[in-house]
Design a protein around this motif. Structure first.
Motif, mmCIF file in Angstrom:
data_model
loop_
_atom_site.group_PDB
_atom_site.id
_atom_site.type_symbol
_atom_site.label_atom_id
_atom_site.label_comp_id
_atom_site.label_asym_id
_atom_site.label_seq_id
_atom_site.Cartn_x
_atom_site.Cartn_y
_atom_site.Cartn_z
ATOM 1 N N ALA A 1 0.837 -1.206 0.000
ATOM 2 C CA ALA A 1 0.000 0.000 0.000
ATOM 3 C C ALA A 1 0.874 1.259 0.000
ATOM 4 O O ALA A 1 0.570 2.238 -0.691
ATOM 5 N N TRP A 2 1.963 1.235 0.759
ATOM 6 C CA TRP A 2 2.874 2.379 0.811
ATOM 7 C C TRP A 2 3.524 2.597 -0.554
ATOM 8 O O TRP A 2 3.604 3.728 -1.031
ATOM 9 N N VAL A 3 3.970 1.526 -1.190
ATOM 10 C CA VAL A 3 4.586 1.643 -2.517
ATOM 11 C C VAL A 3 3.582 2.232 -3.502
ATOM 12 O O VAL A 3 3.887 3.166 -4.238
ATOM 13 N N ARG A 4 2.369 1.728 -3.476
ATOM 14 C CA ARG A 4 1.356 2.201 -4.424
ATOM 15 C C ARG A 4 0.824 3.587 -4.093
ATOM 16 O O ARG A 4 0.141 4.195 -4.920
ATOM 17 N N SER A 5 1.135 4.099 -2.931
ATOM 18 C CA SER A 5 0.709 5.460 -2.590
ATOM 19 C C SER A 5 1.575 6.508 -3.292
ATOM 20 O O SER A 5 1.227 7.681 -3.311
ATOM 21 N N HIS A 6 2.654 6.092 -3.900
ATOM 22 C CA HIS A 6 3.567 7.012 -4.586
ATOM 23 C C HIS A 6 3.139 7.226 -6.039
ATOM 24 O O HIS A 6 3.933 7.090 -6.967
ATOM 25 N N THR A 7 1.895 7.612 -6.239
ATOM 26 C CA THR A 7 1.370 7.786 -7.592
ATOM 27 C C THR A 7 2.034 8.944 -8.334
ATOM 28 O O THR A 7 1.928 9.028 -9.550
ATOM 29 N N ASP A 8 2.722 9.797 -7.615
ATOM 30 C CA ASP A 8 3.421 10.907 -8.260
ATOM 31 C C ASP A 8 4.798 10.500 -8.777
ATOM 32 O O ASP A 8 5.484 11.287 -9.429
ATOM 33 N N ASP A 9 5.217 9.263 -8.502
ATOM 34 C CA ASP A 9 6.521 8.773 -8.942
ATOM 35 C C ASP A 9 6.379 7.340 -9.450
ATOM 36 O O ASP A 9 6.659 6.379 -8.734
ATOM 37 N N VAL A 10 5.923 7.219 -10.688
ATOM 38 C CA VAL A 10 5.658 5.899 -11.262
ATOM 39 C C VAL A 10 6.928 5.062 -11.343
ATOM 40 O O VAL A 10 6.882 3.838 -11.219
ATOM 41 N N TRP A 11 8.086 5.684 -11.499
ATOM 42 C CA TRP A 11 9.352 4.948 -11.575
ATOM 43 C C TRP A 11 9.667 4.291 -10.236
ATOM 44 O O TRP A 11 10.185 3.171 -10.197
ATOM 45 N N PHE A 12 9.364 4.980 -9.142
ATOM 46 C CA PHE A 12 9.534 4.444 -7.787
ATOM 47 C C PHE A 12 8.707 3.164 -7.639
ATOM 48 O O PHE A 12 9.205 2.134 -7.191
ATOM 49 N N MET A 13 7.435 3.254 -8.017
ATOM 50 C CA MET A 13 6.551 2.090 -7.907
ATOM 51 C C MET A 13 7.021 0.951 -8.804
ATOM 52 O O MET A 13 7.075 -0.196 -8.375
ATOM 53 N N ALA A 14 7.316 1.266 -10.039
ATOM 54 C CA ALA A 14 7.687 0.231 -11.006
ATOM 55 C C ALA A 14 8.927 -0.529 -10.558
ATOM 56 O O ALA A 14 8.982 -1.755 -10.687
ATOM 57 N N GLU A 15 9.903 0.180 -10.029
ATOM 58 C CA GLU A 15 11.129 -0.471 -9.579
ATOM 59 C C GLU A 15 10.839 -1.496 -8.490
ATOM 60 O O GLU A 15 11.368 -2.604 -8.496
ATOM 61 N N ARG A 16 9.988 -1.151 -7.546
ATOM 62 C CA ARG A 16 9.692 -2.031 -6.426
ATOM 63 C C ARG A 16 8.748 -3.177 -6.806
ATOM 64 O O ARG A 16 8.809 -4.245 -6.224
ATOM 65 N N LEU A 17 7.887 -2.923 -7.785
ATOM 66 C CA LEU A 17 6.915 -3.940 -8.191
ATOM 67 C C LEU A 17 7.431 -4.842 -9.304
ATOM 68 O O LEU A 17 6.783 -5.825 -9.667
#
Length: 174
Positions: free
Chosen positions: A137-153
């Protein structure tokens, strides 16, 4: 500086329910020179300016519009990436688990157990399985940084992106 309002459209394919896509309106600052060029392109046109109009203008020598076009296409790519980061559920643990430990070690994420009443949870030695849902949920809360999410997912943003599926319309030049 002037502002423009742009509608970004991303076609994502088809599902059982029909065509899927993302649409977002954004406000972008542009130089007075770019705004003047956009206004001159808009004059005498019954419809709003599209990405096709901007590409045609660039090909005719209006290179001052290239940076704007590139930015808008990048934003479309981010919208597509955001969609896939929010939709992916299968096979994410291979990427998510090591990212969890790295984010905890780097102090970026303060682990919280999924079950507040977990008596076995040790805050000094958090484990992924105990904190997975809260971390996701914390990772997906970073909708302003799609690269952040993509790296972790573990989402490869370049694999699915196709500029032919991106379009934009300049709705207002101010």
């Amino acid at each position: 500086m002037k502002t423009i309002v742009v509608s970004l459209d991303v076609f994502l394919g088809y599902s059982h329910y029909g065509a899927m896509g993302r649409n977002e309106s954004v406000v972008i600052e542009v130089s007075d020179e770019v705004a003047a060029e956009l206004q001159s392109l808009q004059e005498g046109k019954d419809e709003e300016l599209t990405n096709e109009d901007i590409v045609a203008a660039i090909e005719q020598g209006h290179t001052e519009l290239q940076d704007l076009h590139d930015e808008l296409m990048d934003r479309c790519a981010e919208q597509e990436g955001l969609h896939w980061c929010l939709e992916v559920d299968d096979c994410i643990d291979d990427s998510l688990e090591p990212a969890f430990y790295e984010d905890v070690e780097n102090g970026e994420y303060d682990p919280e157990p999924d079950d507040e009443d977990d008596e076995d949870y040790d805050p000094d030695d958090p484990d992924y399985e105990t904190c997975r849902n809260n971390y996701l949920a914390w990772v997906r809360s970073h909708t302003d940084d799609v690269w952040f999410m993509a790296e972790r997912l573990g989402v490869d943003l370049g694999a699915a992106s196709d500029e032919d599926n991106y379009s934009y319309v300049i709705e207002k030049i101010g």
